[in-house]
Design a protein around this motif. Structure first.
Motif, PDB file in Angstrom:
ATOM      1  N   GLU A  85       0.837  -1.211   0.000  1.00 49.47           N
ATOM      2  CA  GLU A  85       0.000   0.000   0.000  1.00 49.47           C
ATOM      3  C   GLU A  85       0.871   1.261   0.000  1.00 49.47           C
ATOM      4  O   GLU A  85       0.571   2.239  -0.689  1.00 49.47           O
ATOM      5  N   VAL A  86       1.938   1.194   0.763  1.00 49.99           N
ATOM      6  CA  VAL A  86       2.865   2.341   0.792  1.00 49.99           C
ATOM      7  C   VAL A  86       3.454   2.534  -0.602  1.00 49.99           C
ATOM      8  O   VAL A  86       3.484   3.651  -1.138  1.00 49.99           O
ATOM      9  N   GLU A  87       3.870   1.442  -1.186  1.00 50.60           N
ATOM     10  CA  GLU A  87       4.520   1.500  -2.495  1.00 50.60           C
ATOM     11  C   GLU A  87       3.609   2.155  -3.540  1.00 50.60           C
ATOM     12  O   GLU A  87       4.035   3.022  -4.314  1.00 50.60           O
ATOM     13  N   LYS A  88       2.337   1.750  -3.505  1.00 57.52           N
ATOM     14  CA  LYS A  88       1.377   2.279  -4.481  1.00 57.52           C
ATOM     15  C   LYS A  88       1.216   3.805  -4.320  1.00 57.52           C
ATOM     16  O   LYS A  88       1.211   4.562  -5.290  1.00 57.52           O
ATOM     17  N   ALA A  89       1.075   4.219  -3.067  1.00 52.28           N
ATOM     18  CA  ALA A  89       0.860   5.648  -2.799  1.00 52.28           C
ATOM     19  C   ALA A  89       2.113   6.460  -3.164  1.00 52.28           C
ATOM     20  O   ALA A  89       2.018   7.552  -3.727  1.00 52.28           O
ATOM     21  N   VAL A  90       3.272   5.899  -2.857  1.00 52.57           N
ATOM     22  CA  VAL A  90       4.531   6.596  -3.157  1.00 52.57           C
ATOM     23  C   VAL A  90       4.685   6.741  -4.672  1.00 52.57           C
ATOM     24  O   VAL A  90       5.069   7.806  -5.178  1.00 52.57           O
ATOM     25  N   ARG A  91       4.347   5.675  -5.382  1.00 51.83           N
ATOM     26  CA  ARG A  91       4.432   5.718  -6.843  1.00 51.83           C
ATOM     27  C   ARG A  91       3.537   6.834  -7.382  1.00 51.83           C
ATOM     28  O   ARG A  91       3.906   7.599  -8.272  1.00 51.83           O
ATOM     29  N   PHE A  92       2.352   6.919  -6.789  1.00 47.45           N
ATOM     30  CA  PHE A  92       1.404   7.964  -7.191  1.00 47.45           C
ATOM     31  C   PHE A  92       2.011   9.355  -6.961  1.00 47.45           C
ATOM     32  O   PHE A  92       1.989  10.214  -7.852  1.00 47.45           O
ATOM     33  N   ALA A  93       2.575   9.556  -5.775  1.00 48.62           N
ATOM     34  CA  ALA A  93       3.178  10.869  -5.458  1.00 48.62           C
ATOM     35  C   ALA A  93       4.270  11.201  -6.474  1.00 48.62           C
ATOM     36  O   ALA A  93       4.366  12.336  -6.959  1.00 48.62           O
ATOM     37  N   TYR A  94       5.061  10.193  -6.794  1.00 46.71           N
ATOM     38  CA  TYR A  94       6.174  10.401  -7.729  1.00 46.71           C
ATOM     39  C   TYR A  94       5.636  10.776  -9.112  1.00 46.71           C
ATOM     40  O   TYR A  94       6.103  11.732  -9.740  1.00 46.71           O
ATOM     41  N   GLU A  95       4.638  10.030  -9.556  1.00 46.40           N
ATOM     42  CA  GLU A  95       4.090  10.294 -10.894  1.00 46.40           C
ATOM     43  C   GLU A  95       3.443  11.677 -10.982  1.00 46.40           C
ATOM     44  O   GLU A  95       3.424  12.304 -12.031  1.00 46.40           O
ATOM     45  N   GLN A  96       2.902  12.131  -9.844  1.00 51.12           N
ATOM     46  CA  GLN A  96       2.250  13.448  -9.861  1.00 51.12           C
ATOM     47  C   GLN A  96       3.246  14.596  -9.683  1.00 51.12           C
ATOM     48  O   GLN A  96       2.856  15.747  -9.621  1.00 51.12           O
ATOM     49  N   GLY A  97       4.496  14.271  -9.539  1.00 52.93           N
ATOM     50  CA  GLY A  97       5.523  15.317  -9.411  1.00 52.93           C
ATOM     51  C   GLY A  97       5.537  15.974  -8.037  1.00 52.93           C
ATOM     52  O   GLY A  97       5.973  17.123  -7.884  1.00 52.93           O
ATOM     53  N   PHE A  98       5.064  15.244  -7.009  1.00 49.99           N
ATOM     54  CA  PHE A  98       4.996  15.848  -5.674  1.00 49.99           C
ATOM     55  C   PHE A  98       6.373  16.196  -5.078  1.00 49.99           C
ATOM     56  O   PHE A  98       6.453  16.993  -4.156  1.00 49.99           O
ATOM     57  N   GLY A  99       7.418  15.588  -5.555  1.00 49.79           N
ATOM     58  CA  GLY A  99       8.760  15.972  -5.094  1.00 49.79           C
ATOM     59  C   GLY A  99       9.219  15.274  -3.819  1.00 49.79           C
ATOM     60  O   GLY A  99      10.363  14.879  -3.694  1.00 49.79           O
ATOM     61  N   SER A 100       8.322  15.151  -2.844  1.00 53.80           N
ATOM     62  CA  SER A 100       8.670  14.499  -1.573  1.00 53.80           C
ATOM     63  C   SER A 100       7.461  13.763  -1.013  1.00 53.80           C
ATOM     64  O   SER A 100       6.321  14.088  -1.354  1.00 53.80           O
ATOM     65  N   VAL A 101       7.763  12.835  -0.118  1.00 55.64           N
ATOM     66  CA  VAL A 101       6.694  12.224   0.677  1.00 55.64           C
ATOM     67  C   VAL A 101       7.015  12.396   2.161  1.00 55.64           C
ATOM     68  O   VAL A 101       8.177  12.582   2.532  1.00 55.64           O
ATOM     69  N   VAL A 102       5.962  12.357   2.957  1.00 56.67           N
ATOM     70  CA  VAL A 102       6.125  12.358   4.420  1.00 56.67           C
ATOM     71  C   VAL A 102       5.472  11.097   4.955  1.00 56.67           C
ATOM     72  O   VAL A 102       4.314  10.820   4.631  1.00 56.67           O
ATOM     73  N   PHE A 103       6.213  10.342   5.733  1.00 56.46           N
ATOM     74  CA  PHE A 103       5.609   9.200   6.438  1.00 56.46           C
ATOM     75  C   PHE A 103       5.303   9.651   7.857  1.00 56.46           C
ATOM     76  O   PHE A 103       6.212   9.988   8.621  1.00 56.46           O
ATOM     77  N   GLN A 104       4.025   9.630   8.187  1.00 54.31           N
ATOM     78  CA  GLN A 104       3.632  10.045   9.540  1.00 54.31           C
ATOM     79  C   GLN A 104       2.940   8.884  10.244  1.00 54.31           C
ATOM     80  O   GLN A 104       2.252   8.095   9.593  1.00 54.31           O
ATOM     81  N   SER A 105       3.102   8.816  11.558  1.00 54.00           N
ATOM     82  CA  SER A 105       2.471   7.716  12.299  1.00 54.00           C
ATOM     83  C   SER A 105       2.252   8.120  13.744  1.00 54.00           C
ATOM     84  O   SER A 105       2.761   9.143  14.206  1.00 54.00           O
ATOM     85  N   GLY A 106       1.512   7.265  14.459  1.00 57.39           N
ATOM     86  CA  GLY A 106       1.472   7.384  15.910  1.00 57.39           C
ATOM     87  C   GLY A 106       2.868   7.072  16.442  1.00 57.39           C
ATOM     88  O   GLY A 106       3.752   6.657  15.681  1.00 57.39           O
TER      89      GLY A 106
END
Ligand code: 5AD
Ligand code: SF4
Length: 361
Positions: A85-106
């Motif tokens: 699931e992480v991989e899919k979302a990260v791929r999406f961010a990359y394809e959309q040109g978001f530049g960075s991701v943030v992993f947030q958690s409890g």
């Protein structure tokens, strides 16, 4: 109004000055926001950087009195995303040109969680050929865990201090070993020493909070020489102990204007840091995030957590959700930003200029 213009011309502010600035209203406040916007333009330009936010797990061992995913809240379903699931979302961010991701958690200190985050970082590097920036916001951890994540490829870390005043901190958290302001500050120092771009932040408009507390928060950020800040209004959550004090919380409009003033003043004090316009601002005003950008923020964190997890990551009530997987909503978001005269830093990390200056990198 009288004091504000001369205060804005200063280059360094003491606690009393900051309190006066935080009291600004009407034209004086407008003048301050304008001055902050000019400062941003001059020192870091007019780009807004996007960080795709992934709420990778809501499992939390802590019991902060204000937060909807605190350990004792049994009204939510706990989850941890799978690596796929992480991989899919990260791929999406990359394809959309978001530049960075943030992993947030409890916040949880446990080996399987540490490993999971390490793998998520490595996967992100892999998918993007190292081109996606990676910020973590996974709470207090040991230095060795921070080191492991840094070696895996994370380079920015957000650890909000929440409230830098020891008495206020105590009123917002249980008194025990894991809720400890000193320990939290040490963790933040550890991150900075290890070479992370280091971010912190506070909530604004909390019960028991005074303008003096907020002024001290700003001084704390400056003294700490922080690289990035994420701060936004406190928003109530009905399943938390702090909800009892809902009558002591400033009005919505006051929490918004106080948050905007905090952003603007911080921009004047720390001209080249990254400042995020937070989701909590949008939770109490649909235009909140845009107002934050206009007040001096240069980063937003669009939420790309898969829809099925969303209802279980409510740190506060009425947390807004825009489905960015829909082309239409994404375009609307981009247009809203560009309509204000900003440029979106697609495919860019948008690192903190302050960090580069501070470290000579
Ligand atoms: N209102 C606003 N912000 C909150 N956070 C947690 N609960 C609330 C709330 N009720 C913020 C904290 C935490 C971040 C992940 O969310 O500052 O660090
Ligand atoms: Fe856990 Fe962070 Fe919420 Fe505190 S604020 S309960 S540490 S998720």
């Amino acid at each position: 109004m009288t004091m504000i213009p001369s205060l804005l011309d200063k280059n360094s502010w003491n606690k009393e000055d900051l309190i006066t600035l935080l009291k600004a209203e009407g034209p004086a406040m407008e003048m301050m926001l304008q001055r902050s916007a000019q400062t941003r333009e001059r020192y870091i330009g007019n780009k807004i950087y996007l960080r795709g936010l992934l709420e990778i797990s809501n499992i939390c061992s802590k019991n902060c009195y204000y937060c909807g995913i605190r350990y004792e809240n049994r009204n939510i379903r706990r989850y941890k995303m799978t690596l796929e699931e992480v991989e899919k979302a990260v791929r999406f961010a990359y394809e959309q040109g978001f530049g960075s991701v943030v992993f947030q958690s409890g916040e949880i200190e446990a080996q399987p969680f540490t490993e999971f985050v390490t793998r998520a970082i490595a996967k992100t590097k892999d998918i993007s050929g190292g081109r996606l920036g990676i910020t973590l916001s996974c709470g207090e951890q040991s230095d060795s865990v921070y080191r492991q994540w840094k070696e895996a490829g994370a380079h920015r870390y957000l650890l909000r201090i929440e409230a830098s005043d020891p008495d206020l901190f105590k009123k917002l958290h249980p008194t025990d070993d894991i809720h400890n302001l000193h320990r939290r500050m040490e963790a933040l120092r550890g991150l900075q020493r290890m070479g992370y771009q280091t971010g912190t932040g506070v909530m604004i408009g909390l019960p028991f909070q005074t303008l003096e507390h907020l002024a001290n928060d700003l001084l704390f950020m400056r003294e700490f020489d922080i690289d990035m800040v994420g701060m936004g209004p406190y928003v109530m959550h009905r399943d938390t102990p702090l909800f009892e004090h809902r009558h002591e919380v400033p009005l919505l409009k006051d929490r918004i204007s106080l948050s905007l003033k905090m952003i603007a003043i911080l921009r004047l004090m720390m001209k080249d840091v990254n400042i995020a316009s937070t989701t909590a601002l949008s939770a109490i005003d649909p235009m909140g995030k845009i107002m934050g950008m206009k007040a001096g923020a240069n980063v937003i964190m669009p939420n790309i957590t898969p829809a099925k997890f969303i209802g279980n990551y409510n740190l506060y009530d009425n947390k807004p959700y825009v489905d960015l997987y829909s082309n239409a909503s994404r375009l609307t978001m981009e247009k809203e930003i560009e309509n204000q005269g900003f440029k979106i830093g697609f495919d860019e990390w948008g690192d903190s200029v302050h960090y580069r200056q501070r470290t000579g990198s």
